[in-house]
Design an enzyme around this catalytic site. Structure first.
Site, PDB file in Angstrom:
ATOM      1  N   GLU A  50     -51.358  30.863  70.722  1.00  0.00           N
ATOM      2  CA  GLU A  50     -50.829  32.007  70.896  1.00  0.00           C
ATOM      3  C   GLU A  50     -48.948  32.571  71.545  1.00  0.00           C
ATOM      4  O   GLU A  50     -48.954  34.229  71.323  1.00  0.00           O
ATOM      5  CB  GLU A  50     -51.910  32.833  71.610  1.00  0.00           C
ATOM      6  CG  GLU A  50     -53.046  32.460  71.362  1.00  0.00           C
ATOM      7  CD  GLU A  50     -54.289  32.113  71.925  1.00  0.00           C
ATOM      8  OE1 GLU A  50     -55.535  33.043  71.873  1.00  0.00           O
ATOM      9  OE2 GLU A  50     -54.315  32.441  73.362  1.00  0.00           O
ATOM     10  N   ARG A  73     -55.475  35.699  67.797  1.00  0.00           N
ATOM     11  CA  ARG A  73     -54.891  34.956  68.890  1.00  0.00           C
ATOM     12  C   ARG A  73     -54.246  35.901  70.083  1.00  0.00           C
ATOM     13  O   ARG A  73     -53.391  35.737  70.615  1.00  0.00           O
ATOM     14  CB  ARG A  73     -53.068  34.617  68.131  1.00  0.00           C
ATOM     15  CG  ARG A  73     -53.144  33.238  67.160  1.00  0.00           C
ATOM     16  CD  ARG A  73     -51.991  33.392  66.105  1.00  0.00           C
ATOM     17  NE  ARG A  73     -51.863  31.715  65.973  1.00  0.00           N
ATOM     18  CZ  ARG A  73     -50.828  31.933  65.455  1.00  0.00           C
ATOM     19  NH1 ARG A  73     -49.891  32.076  65.185  1.00  0.00           N
ATOM     20  NH2 ARG A  73     -50.917  30.204  65.217  1.00  0.00           N
ATOM     21  N   CYS A  74     -55.276  36.229  70.693  1.00  0.00           N
ATOM     22  CA  CYS A  74     -54.865  36.669  71.850  1.00  0.00           C
ATOM     23  C   CYS A  74     -55.894  36.173  73.419  1.00  0.00           C
ATOM     24  O   CYS A  74     -57.350  36.281  73.096  1.00  0.00           O
ATOM     25  CB  CYS A  74     -55.168  38.234  72.159  1.00  0.00           C
ATOM     26  SG  CYS A  74     -55.580  39.331  72.933  1.00  0.00           S
ATOM     27  N   GLN A 132     -65.820  28.743  65.627  1.00  0.00           N
ATOM     28  CA  GLN A 132     -64.573  28.552  66.592  1.00  0.00           C
ATOM     29  C   GLN A 132     -65.364  27.837  67.743  1.00  0.00           C
ATOM     30  O   GLN A 132     -64.923  27.246  69.155  1.00  0.00           O
ATOM     31  CB  GLN A 132     -63.349  29.860  66.888  1.00  0.00           C
ATOM     32  CG  GLN A 132     -62.993  30.368  65.967  1.00  0.00           C
ATOM     33  CD  GLN A 132     -61.821  30.841  66.703  1.00  0.00           C
ATOM     34  OE1 GLN A 132     -61.943  31.814  65.937  1.00  0.00           O
ATOM     35  NE2 GLN A 132     -61.182  31.033  67.698  1.00  0.00           N
TER      36      GLN A 132
END
Lengths: 289, 787
Positions: free
Chosen positions: B741, B369-370, B222
């Protein structure tokens, strides 16, 4: 997820399959739908030397009514049961169970007989077959024999089958005119194994129970019958008291273990709730007052 | 046939179909597993069955005998190359292959490299490792207790399992607030360990050219640029020789931010053997060894006046970090973005204490997704506010309304030091309540409670505020690298463009969204803008995609560079139109002379001229690069309402309705935004209802496959009713805030609040996630309810 090496055989006849099985014995595994076996092989929990694929053998996919009941051949997929009007009309416990088994992809390939032969105490079909009093037909080098379902499950993942035997079909007896059943399953999500499952079958005669069958999933080392609950119902009228009593007896038949799916108390409670709900549903469908 | 095209005046707010989907839907994507190079070898990893054990010996002789096996690599081999340990994103160390001990189940112990993947896996079973099992630590309370086994005894002088103790906010002011309070409401909870579980696990193909020294690593990354730098620092290889190519990714969710041992060993093996080496992680490897999420124990209290005004907030957190500290932690905000714990509320004082501990579990913490612990903070405050409402006898919506930061208070400095950019919280909540029919639901609930027939109805709210878009480089960094991001834009002579970005899509639709930003600034339609990401040789440096930062940073860089090109284009247009640049007007895609709209040139005309017909002294070309360092974070927010029905007989709960109002500022592609929100609402349901990585007392991971680690499927996922409000970010060039998110952060509390709301009459105040049917039933039973 890469399985260990194995040899693959796609026999065309049952005789050929049986001779392969006789040759490889414990090291041979029979493949029908593969929905349990293949994952085990990919995890290398199972590493058979030979895979004997039944899928090219003709005649094993029969789902038909014949003398004395319903014959489900070794290659009948759960999906076929889900779609069967015959099952909805006459074999309600089976019809209700089919769409609750795993997920659509598994049902497309997975077979009823394969599920029974796998003898997973969390399997759904075993409880259903216990409730309806089915018989398993097996063929081996010694010929064909019939095994009553309650003698079939010997332990977790252990059945009465000999290493050289193949289950060719399971036969469900004719339930009679005023009969019904259902299957209730608690699962954490679609595709999960049952936390608890309860199969109920009732046949009625003059407003009384002729025969009651109750099979329990995931609460004992094998699928089990709630025998005392069945006996208490036999010949009885179906009313709040008899249904509650049977549900309590069914809960007592459960020997669940605490795990991530819930405590033993919880599972026993679910057996009771589901038995009660299942008996009410079946009683109504069978036309009890 | 004449086609009358609609005149486009903006490319924002348009649901352009995703450009990338044609190749995905036709099976023409290019994922790691698709990459096959001549002479490529395959690597498989042997993992530890023990959570904590000393390695007495490793015998690889039998594995080496297997035909087709080329090499078996152990920690001892890596020691010789100083590669047995590597840094984590927070500057701690993590083993590449274990040397002294294994410290978690699933830890990488040895690798087999073989001619084919089956042979590699066959040989794993022949490696004989002699372990001496050690006492296991499976939770942070146990880790910090007196006499706990020291997990990181590899670190000189380390005598306990503590990683950090940090405090944030103002302790004195918070104590004074609590002294003035009429009511203090407290709550304690565990946000359990879960896992991002992307559809595609991690993997790489490492290709070291022994002649040129060029190291090409195709890798599920990523953050390819950051990874290149880390590779250079770890291996000492010259950075210009390292090329990271992150191809199509099958999801990331934070799972593909860290560097994993598999990448390092495959690269080292390719370097030593001189052939490409592929490693594809299997699902169990992914679930048990890669970046997990959460595992936070949170206790805290809220000080309130009798009328409901919030005065102060105190939180104590204890974090289970696993055996290595691998949070990505900005150095200026040590509690991470947990600083946003005051949420949407004007709470004058707050004090946060956070401790981290080593355990015999996998490292990680911020994936899924934090944005650096925002999820935990949001969950905590939204659960606590609901509890406070019950204790004060107020409706949970009313208590929120009473305490929302008001629109005129922005920019708002929170008690923990964040400066919220913009918000209008009440408007979002009002819309959600109206859409769900809140009053009617409360009436139905009252009626059901009166009837008491075992039907329980719950209504859960969450009015979350997120903090994303890291970050201002002066405050946010990873291993010291400032968190800016970049865009390089080239407009070709025919007016078609290529946009190169430092961020990296994992499914978010960058190829469409960022093309639309260019379109909106230059009038070149999205289909004429190709977006390239992921190849470090061919894109400008950037910190990558996670923490909902791509649109706030890379998107901003895109808008700015496009505006810079438009300035140059204007001067070329002036030259073509023989007019003064200041006399030109811009309509999307075209310059014209003020007052004579017919006299104009299109951006395509200008692009051609940029290579063919330039004003005297102007450099040819129409291209530029911009590195954007955001002045502040962005603060998306929203209000969610979840309605559940509970079967008191079994404890099962079913979602009846989800209404989600999201405000992420300006929406570029509403369809993609809604897709992101639906995904997040589904993940929120997963966490609330079923997802759990847990361990037995021996440290065996339970949740190591998808039969034990449960993810919601379409069968479990309810319908979502989505609505929006738009409060632009004042500092972002096109007013965007980021949305990746929001729903994952905001929704878990809404689901859990709904279940607890149904159980509130029985004084059940908390059930830790996942809220499974057995826990609901046990809670009811403990209060003498149900059968």
């Amino acid at each position: 997820m890469y399985p260990a090496k194995f040899e693959y055989f796609p026999p065309r006849t049952l005789e050929e399959a049986l001779s392969l099985l006789a040759k490889y014995g414990d090291e041979g595994k029979v493949l029908a739908g593969g929905q349990s076996l293949i994952p085990l092989m990919k995890l290398r929990f199972a590493a058979p030397r030979a895979l004997i694929d039944l899928n090219r053998i003709e005649g094993l996919d029969q789902l038909v009514e014949e003398d004395g009941g319903l014959r489900i051949g070794a290659l009948v997929r759960t999906k076929a049961c889900e779609r069967s009007q015959l099952l909805r009309d006459r074999y309600r416990a089976l019809a209700d169970a089919a769409p609750q088994i795993s997920d659509p992809i598994v049902r497309n390939r997975g077979t009823v007989v394969g599920s029974l032969a796998h003898a997973d105490p969390q399997g759904d079909w075993g409880s259903v077959m216990l409730a309806v009093g089915a018989r398993v037909e097996a063929r081996g080098s010694g010929g064909t024999r019939t095994i009553p379902i309650e003698q079939f499950f010997q332990g977790p993942f252990a059945s009465a089958l000999e290493p050289d035997e193949i289950v060719t079909s399971v036969v469900v007896p004719d339930p009679g005119p005023r009969a019904s059943g259902t299957y209730l399953k608690l699962e954490r999500k679609v595709g999960d194994f049952a936390t608890v499952g309860v199969a109920v079958h009732l046949s009625l005669d003059n407003g009384r129970v002729r025969r009651a069958g109750i099979g329990l999933t995931a609460v004992a080392p094998t699928n089990v019958r709630a025998t005392k609950a069945e006996e208490a119902l036999a010949g009885a009228e179906l009313n709040d008291a008899s249904i509650r009593n049977a549900a309590e007896l069914a809960a007592q038949a459960a020997e669940p273990r605490s795990d991530l799916r819930g405590s033993a108390d919880y599972k026993r409670h679910i057996v009771q709730v589901f038995t009660e709900r299942g008996l009410r549903t079946a009683a109504e469908a069978a036309g009890a007052a | 046939m004449a086609v009358v095209e609609e005149k486009v005046t903006t490319w924002l707010g348009r649901s352009v179909k995703r450009k990338e989907d044609d190749r995905f839907l036709q099976g023409r994507g290019n994922y790691i597993e698709d990459i096959k190079l001549p002479g490529m070898l395959y690597m498989a990893i042997l993992r530890s069955p023990y959570a904590h054990a000393r390695i007495l010996s490793i015998d690889t002789a039998a594995a080496m005998q297997v035909p087709g096996v080329v090499a078996v690599v152990t920690g001892a081999d890596l020691v010789a190359h100083k590669l047995a340990w590597m840094p984590t994103l927070s500057g701690d160390t993590q083993a590449v292959l274990a040397t002294d001990k294994v410290r978690m189940q699933g830890q990488e112990v040895a690798c087999v490299i073989a001619e084919d993947v089956y042979t590699a896996h066959d040989a794993l079973g022949l490696i004989d490792v002699d372990y001496e099992p050690l006492p296991v630590v499976t939770n942070p309370q146990q880790a910090l207790a007196e006499g706990a086994p020291v997990i990181r005894d590899d670190k000189e002088g380390k005598t306990d399992n503590r990683i950090y103790h940090w405090e944030a906010g103002d302790q004195g002011a918070t104590e004074r607030a609590f002294a003035q309070a009429d009511r203090v409401v407290s709550i304690g909870m565990h946000y359990p360990r879960c896992h991002p579980s992307p559809l595609e696990c991690c993997g790489c193909v490492a290709d070291v050219n022994p002649a040129s020294g060029k190291v090409t690593i195709y890798m599920t990354s990523q953050a390819p640029h950051a990874h290149r730098t880390v590779f250079a620092l770890v291996t000492g290889l010259p950075e210009q020789n390292i090329q990271i190519i992150s191809p199509d990714l099958g999801g990331g969710f934070g799972n593909k931010v860290p560097i994993y041992p598999g990448y390092v060993v495959a690269t080292a093996a390719s370097l030593l053997i001189g052939r490409p080496v592929k490693w594809i992680e299997d699902r169990t490897g992914n679930l048990i060894s890669t970046g997990f999420a959460r595992d936070f124990y949170m206790d805290g209290e809220l000080a309130l006046r009798q009328d409901g005004k919030m005065l102060g907030l105190r939180v104590n957190m204890l974090s289970d970090q696993g055996y290595a500290y691998a949070d990505a932690q900005p150095s200026k905000f040590k509690a991470g973005l947990f600083h946003v714990v005051t949420g949407s509320y004007d709470i004058p004082a707050a004090h946060v204490v956070t401790d981290g501990a080593y355990t015999n579990k996998a490292p990680g913490g911020v994936a899924y997704r934090c944005s650096f612990r925002v999820t935990e903070a949001s969950f905590f405050i939204e659960r606590l506010v609901q509890k406070a409402a019950y204790e004060l006898g107020l409706d949970p919506a009313e208590l929120r309304r009473l305490n929302f930061i008001q629109p005129e208070q922005f920019p708002y400095t929170s008690a923990t030091g964040f400066v919220y950019d913009s918000g209008d919280y009440e408007r979002a909540l009002d819309l959600a309540l109206e859409k769900v029919g809140y009053r009617e639901l409360r009436q139905e609930q009252a009626k059901l409670r009166q009837e008491g027939k075992g039907k329980l109805l719950g209504i859960g709210l969450a009015s979350f505020t997120e903090v994303v878009g890291a970050g201002p480089g002066r405050q946010f960094d990873i291993l010291g690298i400032r968190m800016f991001d970049s865009a390089e834009l080239r407009v070709h002579p025919t007016g078609k463009a290529i946009l190169k970005l430092g961020v990296k899509s994992q499914g978010q639709g960058h190829e469409t969204t960022f093309a639309q930003i260019v379109s909106n600034e230059l009038g070149i339609p999205p289909q004429d803008v190709m977006v390239q990401e992921g190849d470090t040789d061919n894109t400008p440096y950037g910190l990558g995609t996670y923490a909902s930062r791509s649109t706030p940073t890379g998107g901003a860089a895109t808008a700015v560079v496009a505006r810079e090109l438009r300035e140059k284009a204007k001067r070329i247009a002036a030259h073509l139109l023989e007019a003064a640049a200041e006399d030109l007007e811009w309509e999307l895609g075209r310059f014209f002379v003020r007052g004579t709209p017919d006299r104009g040139v299109t951006i395509q005309d200008v692009a051609f001229a940029a290579y063919t017909n330039l004003p005297e002294g102007m450099q040819a070309g129409l291209e530029g690069v911009h590195y954007y360092d955001p002045p502040n974070m962005t603060y998306p927010f929203g209000s969610y309402v979840v309605v559940v029905d509970i079967d008191a007989g079994t404890g099962q709960w079913k979602v009846r309705r989800v209404v989600a109002v999201d405000d992420c500022g300006v929406r570029i592609n509403p369809m993609i935004v809604e897709g992101q929100i639906m995904g997040g609402l589904t993940e929120g349901l997963g966490m609330a209802a079923m997802e759990l990585i847990t361990f037995d007392e021996e440290g065996n991971c339970i949740g190591s496959n998808f039969m034990d680690y449960l993810l919601p499927t379409s069968m479990e996922t309810p319908h979502f009713d989505l609505f929006e409000t738009v409060t632009p970010s004042p500092h972002h060039p096109i007013g965007c805030k980021g949305v990746g998110e929001s729903a994952t952060v905001g929704s878990p509390a809404a689901y859990v609040n709904a279940v607890i709301d149904a159980l509130a009459p029985y004084e059940i105040t908390n059930i830790d996630m996942p809220v499974t049917s057995d826990k609901v039933w046990e809670a009811l039973r403990s209060k003498g309810v149900g059968a």
